[in-house]
Every structure is written in structure tokens, then in C-alpha cells.
Motif scaffolding. Structure first.
Motif, short mmCIF file in Angstrom:
data_model
loop_
_atom_site.label_atom_id
_atom_site.label_comp_id
_atom_site.label_asym_id
_atom_site.label_seq_id
_atom_site.Cartn_x
_atom_site.Cartn_y
_atom_site.Cartn_z
N ALA A 122 87.51 20.67 -6.33
CA ALA A 122 86.98 19.31 -6.16
C ALA A 122 85.45 19.32 -6.26
N LEU A 123 84.81 20.32 -5.69
CA LEU A 123 83.34 20.40 -5.77
C LEU A 123 82.89 20.64 -7.20
N ARG A 124 83.61 21.48 -7.93
CA ARG A 124 83.26 21.74 -9.32
C ARG A 124 83.40 20.47 -10.16
N LEU A 125 84.49 19.75 -9.98
CA LEU A 125 84.68 18.51 -10.74
C LEU A 125 83.61 17.48 -10.41
N LEU A 147 76.30 23.55 -13.27
CA LEU A 147 77.60 24.22 -13.21
C LEU A 147 77.51 25.74 -13.34
N ALA A 148 76.67 26.23 -14.23
CA ALA A 148 76.55 27.69 -14.39
C ALA A 148 76.06 28.34 -13.10
N GLU A 149 75.08 27.73 -12.46
CA GLU A 149 74.56 28.22 -11.18
C GLU A 149 75.66 28.22 -10.12
N MET A 150 76.42 27.14 -10.09
CA MET A 150 77.51 27.01 -9.13
C MET A 150 78.59 28.08 -9.35
N GLU A 151 78.98 28.26 -10.59
CA GLU A 151 80.03 29.23 -10.91
C GLU A 151 79.58 30.66 -10.62
N LYS A 152 78.33 30.97 -10.92
CA LYS A 152 77.82 32.32 -10.65
C LYS A 152 77.87 32.60 -9.15
N ALA A 153 77.43 31.63 -8.35
CA ALA A 153 77.46 31.81 -6.90
C ALA A 153 78.90 31.94 -6.39
N GLU A 187 80.18 35.44 -7.12
CA GLU A 187 79.60 36.41 -6.19
C GLU A 187 80.26 36.32 -4.82
N ALA A 188 80.52 35.12 -4.34
CA ALA A 188 81.17 34.94 -3.03
C ALA A 188 82.58 35.51 -3.03
N PHE A 189 83.32 35.24 -4.11
CA PHE A 189 84.70 35.75 -4.18
C PHE A 189 84.72 37.26 -4.37
N GLU A 190 83.79 37.82 -5.13
CA GLU A 190 83.71 39.27 -5.28
C GLU A 190 83.43 39.93 -3.95
N PHE A 191 82.48 39.37 -3.20
CA PHE A 191 82.15 39.94 -1.90
C PHE A 191 83.36 39.88 -0.97
N ALA A 192 84.08 38.76 -0.99
CA ALA A 192 85.28 38.62 -0.15
C ALA A 192 86.33 39.66 -0.54
N ALA A 234 80.28 25.31 1.91
CA ALA A 234 79.34 24.49 2.67
C ALA A 234 78.08 24.19 1.86
N TYR A 235 77.53 25.20 1.21
CA TYR A 235 76.30 25.01 0.42
C TYR A 235 76.54 24.04 -0.73
N TRP A 236 77.61 24.25 -1.49
CA TRP A 236 77.83 23.41 -2.66
C TRP A 236 78.33 22.03 -2.30
N ALA A 237 78.98 21.87 -1.18
CA ALA A 237 79.33 20.52 -0.73
C ALA A 237 78.05 19.75 -0.45
N ALA A 238 77.08 20.40 0.18
CA ALA A 238 75.79 19.76 0.45
C ALA A 238 75.03 19.47 -0.85
#
Length: 118
Positions: free
Chosen positions: A21-24, A34-40, A43-48, A62-66
Motif C-alpha cells: 500500500a505504501l509503495r502504491l 520509488l527507487a530510494e524506497m525500494e532500496k531501503a 536493506e530492511a528485509f535483508e537485515f531481518a 514507520a518511516y515510509w508511512a511518514a
């Protein structure tokens, strides 16, 4: 082309706090981010995946919702834009205009974060 409405209303309804939903929403209000959002997100999913901890995913949401909140609301968008311009006009951190501009950026981020956490 401007995505800001003439009447000052919100550009789109507030999206759900899910990655899709945030991506859309971002694709509609600020596709250049979008590229900045996808990269982040990657990274978050890789770390998880590496650590077995999902805290970074929660932080990403939280960051991207804001960020979507800022992009979809002309009032916040304009305040952020003006504060960023003020920061870029300063020569260094000791410039008297630097701290008020940074304080305004933080205030915009805080207002957006509060709005999406309600």
C-alpha cells in the motif's frame, strides 16, 4: 508536472501501513522516490533475514508511512520543501539559519509520524 492540488486538499487518502500500500501510494504522489524506497525496503528485509529480527521492517514501514504522509499532504510538503531550501542556503552548521531550518524539518517529520500512528 505538479502533483499538488489547487484547493490545498490531500492528494490521495492515507494508505494502509503495508509495504504494498505504501509503495502504491508513493508511486502516485512521488514516483521519483520509488527507487530510494525500494532500496531501503531491500536493506530492511535483508537485515531481518540475516538476524531473524523484524525491527528494521517495522522501522521501514514507520518511516515510509511518514514520508508518504508528507508527500500526500500539501501543507507538510510545502513546509518540508521550504525548510530544505533554507538548509541548502546555509553555508555550514554554524550559520544562524541552519538550526531553525533543521528544527522545522524535524517538526514536519514528527507531525507526519504522529499522523500515521493514530
Amino acid at each position: 508536472m505538479s502533483t499538488q492540488p489547487i484547493d490545498g486538499g490531500e492528494l490521495i487518502p492515507r494508505p494502509e501501513r503495508t509495504p504494498q500500500a505504501l509503495r502504491l501510494a508513493m508511486a502516485r504522489v512521488a514516483p521519483h522516490r520509488l527507487a530510494e524506497m525500494e532500496k531501503a525496503k531491500e536493506e530492511a528485509f535483508e537485515f531481518a533475514a540475516e538476524t531473524g529480527k523484524i525491527g528494521h521492517i517495522h522501522q521501514w514501514v514507520a518511516y515510509w508511512a511518514a514520508q508518504v504522509e508528507i508527500e500526500r499532504r500539501p501543507d507538510l510538503f510545502l513546509r518540508r520543501d521550504r525548510a530544505l531550501e533554507a538548509v541548502h542556503r546555509t553555508t555550514n552548521r554554524e550559520d544562524p539559519a541552519f538550526r531553525p531550518a533543521m528544527d522545522e524539518l524535524r517538526a514536519v517529520d514528527d507531525e507526519a509520524a504522529r499522523a500515521v500512528s493514530e
